[in-house]
Design a protein around this motif. Structure first.
Motif, PDB file in Angstrom:
ATOM      1  N   ASN A   3      71.663  67.267  -8.208  1.00  0.00           N
ATOM      2  CA  ASN A   3      70.663  66.052  -7.234  1.00  0.00           C
ATOM      3  C   ASN A   3      70.473  66.619  -5.951  1.00  0.00           C
ATOM      4  OD1 ASN A   3      70.622  64.436 -10.159  1.00  0.00           O
ATOM      5  ND2 ASN A   3      72.656  63.789  -9.631  1.00  0.00           N
ATOM      6  N   VAL A 233      71.789  58.909 -11.218  1.00  0.00           N
ATOM      7  CA  VAL A 233      71.679  59.377  -8.600  1.00  0.00           C
ATOM      8  C   VAL A 233      73.154  58.587  -8.802  1.00  0.00           C
ATOM      9  CG1 VAL A 233      71.194  59.712  -6.859  1.00  0.00           C
ATOM     10  CG2 VAL A 233      69.902  60.900  -8.683  1.00  0.00           C
ATOM     11  N   SER A 236      75.974  58.778  -9.773  1.00  0.00           N
ATOM     12  CA  SER A 236      76.922  60.014  -9.668  1.00  0.00           C
ATOM     13  C   SER A 236      77.156  59.683  -8.512  1.00  0.00           C
ATOM     14  CB  SER A 236      75.894  61.517 -10.190  1.00  0.00           C
ATOM     15  OG  SER A 236      74.577  61.319  -9.147  1.00  0.00           O
ATOM     16  N   ARG A 237      77.451  58.886  -7.687  1.00  0.00           N
ATOM     17  CA  ARG A 237      77.103  58.903  -6.324  1.00  0.00           C
ATOM     18  C   ARG A 237      78.278  57.796  -5.763  1.00  0.00           C
ATOM     19  NH1 ARG A 237      74.834  62.587  -6.210  1.00  0.00           N
ATOM     20  NH2 ARG A 237      73.206  62.922  -4.532  1.00  0.00           N
TER      21      ARG A 237
END
Length: 318
Positions: A3, A233, A236-237
């Motif tokens: 990413n 995304v 994943s954060r």
């Protein structure tokens, strides 16, 4: 594929900027130009398409920028999408808006028919190019499993959403009868179902308020290409430990729910039912879909929670 940000595909990046500029111009046009076409402000369609294509071009530029393999092939596919799909499509829509005539379904012999044929050819090329780009992106090596699912599922749903546009080009029942009788028509196809002529439209979107509208499912479906990778995304954060084993499952559940929503909106429109006036069957189907998505997400989180190791107990004070 990770990413991390890499240099974007420049033609698509420039296309994004151009679409942003057209959005501003179209917004000004809505304010200063009072002309209408079929009861809709002439600059509303360029505004909607410029926003949609800006998101589309930005997403593809970002995805191509993440690639590690077949970069040259991807660059050419992205360039074909800009030159063969976005530019002709938006140019035709804007050109017809300036002229104050309809761009879609306009088969008036001469210039209008030619413009519509150009738009149709560009749409076919766009679908095929997007499909090819999606295949190459799926074949990339990715470390993030959630993104490995988000990209292909996003492309599949988005392509299905694009395909809804082809349903709009089919003759309506009244048009089919006229064509069968040998009558030459200047308008063939429609986005509304169960409405004749110009109906009332929702603010900004212009979607029908008194009949079904295929544009709703079309819009929702095509933007799966942004929603699902963005979800991957965001997941994943997030630092929550319970998500370590749940991100991929949540993306798959979200994709299934998103596909179900697109199908539900298409089913609603094809029954001649406006988005804002659902009947009991539509409400029941929507509630069932929402319940299934919530239950599936809860099951994924529950399974992930069982796999999370318990925290070690704090040492006793000496």
């Amino acid at each position: 594929m990770t990413n991390t940000l890499k240099p974007a595909h420049r033609p698509l990046a420039y296309c994004t900027a151009a679409m942003a500029l057209l959005t501003v111009v179209s917004g000004i046009g809505l304010i200063v130009d009072e002309r209408t076409v079929l009861g809709e402000a002439v600059w509303l369609k360029p505004l909607k398409f410029s926003v949609s294509f800006a998101l589309y071009a930005f997403t593809l530029a970002w995805l191509i920028g993440q690639m590690d393999r077949w970069r040259r092939t991807m660059w050419w596919l992205g360039t074909v999408i800009v030159a063969g799909f976005v530019v002709p499509e938006v140019s035709a829509i804007t050109f017809q808006a300036v002229r104050g005539v309809s761009s879609h379904f306009n088969l008036t012999p001469g210039l209008d028919e030619t413009v519509f044929m150009v738009m149709g050819g560009a749409a076919y090329l766009g679908w095929l190019s997007t499909f090819a780009l999606g295949v190459f992106l799926v074949l990339q090596r990715r470390v993030d499993r959630a993104m490995a699912w988000a990209i292909p599922l996003g492309f599949v749903i988005s392509l299905a959403g694009m395909s809804v546009g082809y349903l709009m080009t089919a003759p309506t029942p009244d048009q089919a009868l006229s064509l069968a009788a040998g009558i030459d028509l200047t308008t063939v196809g429609a986005h509304g179902v169960g409405v004749t002529g110009a109906g009332s439209g929702m603010p900004l979107t212009g979607w029908e308020t008194g009949a079904g509208d295929l544009r709703v499912a079309h819009f929702v479906g095509i933007h799966a290409l942004q929603v699902l990778p963005l979800l991957a995304v965001v997941l994943s954060r997030l630092p929550w430990r319970i998500l370590d084993g749940a991100r991929t499952g949540l993306v798959v559940v979200a994709a299934a729910g998103y596909a179900g929503l697109t199908g539900l909106l298409l089913w609603q429109a094809q029954r001649g039912q406006a988005l804002i006036h659902p009947d009991a069957r539509t409400i029941a189907a929507a509630a069932s879909l929402a319940a299934l998505v919530v239950l599936a997400a809860a099951a994924v989180l529950a399974c992930a929670a069982r796999r999370v190791p318990a925290a070690a107990p704090a040492p006793a004070a000496g």
